[in-house]
Design a protein around this motif. Structure first.
Motif, PDB file in Angstrom:
ATOM      1  N   PHE A  58      58.153 -13.404 115.508  1.00  0.00           N
ATOM      2  CA  PHE A  58      57.402 -12.981 114.321  1.00  0.00           C
ATOM      3  C   PHE A  58      56.085 -12.260 114.644  1.00  0.00           C
ATOM      4  N   GLY A  59      55.612 -12.371 115.902  1.00  0.00           N
ATOM      5  CA  GLY A  59      54.370 -11.705 116.292  1.00  0.00           C
ATOM      6  C   GLY A  59      53.127 -12.514 115.936  1.00  0.00           C
ATOM      7  N   GLU A  60      51.973 -11.997 116.378  1.00  0.00           N
ATOM      8  CA  GLU A  60      50.676 -12.592 116.028  1.00  0.00           C
ATOM      9  C   GLU A  60      49.999 -11.657 115.041  1.00  0.00           C
ATOM     10  N   ASN A  61      50.099 -11.966 113.763  1.00  0.00           N
ATOM     11  CA  ASN A  61      49.588 -11.097 112.712  1.00  0.00           C
ATOM     12  C   ASN A  61      49.251 -11.944 111.492  1.00  0.00           C
ATOM     13  N   SER A  62      48.927 -11.289 110.390  1.00  0.00           N
ATOM     14  CA  SER A  62      48.534 -12.020 109.178  1.00  0.00           C
ATOM     15  C   SER A  62      49.690 -12.864 108.625  1.00  0.00           C
ATOM     16  N   SER A  63      50.943 -12.449 108.881  1.00  0.00           N
ATOM     17  CA  SER A  63      52.093 -13.199 108.367  1.00  0.00           C
ATOM     18  C   SER A  63      52.264 -14.535 109.074  1.00  0.00           C
ATOM     19  N   THR A  64      51.872 -14.592 110.344  1.00  0.00           N
ATOM     20  CA  THR A  64      52.059 -15.826 111.121  1.00  0.00           C
ATOM     21  C   THR A  64      50.772 -16.657 111.175  1.00  0.00           C
ATOM     22  N   PHE A  65      49.937 -16.481 110.168  1.00  0.00           N
ATOM     23  CA  PHE A  65      48.667 -17.215 110.080  1.00  0.00           C
ATOM     24  C   PHE A  65      48.885 -18.726 110.217  1.00  0.00           C
ATOM     25  N   GLN A  66      49.887 -19.254 109.500  1.00  0.00           N
ATOM     26  CA  GLN A  66      50.140 -20.695 109.518  1.00  0.00           C
ATOM     27  C   GLN A  66      50.526 -21.166 110.923  1.00  0.00           C
ATOM     28  N   GLY A  67      51.348 -20.377 111.590  1.00  0.00           N
ATOM     29  CA  GLY A  67      51.756 -20.728 112.946  1.00  0.00           C
ATOM     30  C   GLY A  67      50.595 -20.720 113.920  1.00  0.00           C
ATOM     31  N   GLN A  68      49.659 -19.788 113.737  1.00  0.00           N
ATOM     32  CA  GLN A  68      48.487 -19.719 114.611  1.00  0.00           C
ATOM     33  C   GLN A  68      47.590 -20.945 114.425  1.00  0.00           C
ATOM     34  N   LEU A  69      47.443 -21.397 113.167  1.00  0.00           N
ATOM     35  CA  LEU A  69      46.666 -22.616 112.911  1.00  0.00           C
ATOM     36  C   LEU A  69      47.327 -23.829 113.575  1.00  0.00           C
ATOM     37  N   LEU A  70      48.644 -23.909 113.455  1.00  0.00           N
ATOM     38  CA  LEU A  70      49.373 -25.023 114.062  1.00  0.00           C
ATOM     39  C   LEU A  70      49.231 -25.001 115.582  1.00  0.00           C
ATOM     40  N   TYR A  71      49.279 -23.801 116.163  1.00  0.00           N
ATOM     41  CA  TYR A  71      49.174 -23.685 117.622  1.00  0.00           C
ATOM     42  C   TYR A  71      47.782 -24.117 118.088  1.00  0.00           C
TER      43      TYR A  71
END
Length: 234
Positions: A97-110
């Motif tokens: 999915f990449g590192e972008n605004s769409s994967t905001f939730q995943g970045q917080l979890l990481y």
């Protein structure tokens, strides 16, 4: 549909899932029901059936947003169960999915995973700063600042934490996240031994419209007040 609803009320999520899959075969629009069922199972901590629902959505939904929702929940399940391959799951998630605004939730979890399970706070702060650059929503930015504050509390850097929580308070007023930030200010002040300022925040929060925050505020208020000396010499 009614049979699925009955199974859901009985918390028999595996049986409800069987019904929902049958409905999906007749009409792919029923994929929404499987997402909702996965969320219900997740909230009930039935991670096995929740994972089955979201794995089905990710495999069968033609809609990218639904696949991303499913992937986010599968990461949360991996974290909740402390799965051994969670690092690989995150890597595959960002590869897909990449590192972008769409994967905001995943970045917080990481970032949360790096902080509280790996104790890699510097790396977590880098992840959150990257997420901030991708985010144009002030609500998402507030969530990032809240998590930055949590990291600083974890590190014992209470003044830095107070700055981040206070930013959220002032940037988004009259919203549940603002009340949560005020509670974090009170909690951090408590850790810092600034009991007067903590009490001032908690007095406001006791009448919060968010019941959970109000309950937490009352509990901390009572802890402080019950342990304060009764005379005038603090």
């Amino acid at each position: 549909q009614l049979l699925s609803w009955v199974f859901t009320q009985q918390k028999e999520y595996n049986k409800a899932f069987i019904q929902e899959k049958a409905l999906f075969q007749r009409n792919p629009e029923f994929i929404n029901n499987i997402i909702n069922l996965g969320v219900l199972a997740f909230n009930a901590e039935d991670y096995e059936n929740s994972h089955a629902c979201f794995d089905f959505v990710k495999t069968n939904s033609p809609i990218g947003d639904y696949k991303l929702i499913a992937a986010n929940y599968m990461l949360q399940i991996g974290l909740a169960k402390k799965q051994a391959d969670i690092e690989t799951q995150f890597r595959n998630y960002f590869d897909e999915f990449g590192e972008n605004s769409s994967t905001f939730q995943g970045q917080l979890l990481y970032a949360k995973y790096l902080t509280f399970q790996k104790d890699q706070t510097d790396e977590a702060i880098i992840v959150l700063n990257k997420a901030m650059k991708h985010s144009s929503s002030r609500f998402n930015q507030a969530k990032i600042k809240m998590q930055l504050g949590e990291i600083y509390v974890y590190l014992g850097k209470f003044n830095k934490a107070l700055i981040e929580f206070s930013k959220v308070q002032t940037s988004i007023k009259d919203h549940p996240i603002s009340q949560e930030a005020r509670f974090k200010v009170a909690q951090t002040s408590f850790f810092k031994n600034d009991f007067d300022w903590a009490m001032a925040q908690l007095k406001v929060l006791k009448s919060s419209t968010t019941q959970l925050i109000a309950n937490d505020a009352l509990e901390l208020f009572l802890i402080i007040s019950d342990n304060q000396p009764k005379d005038s010499t603090d």
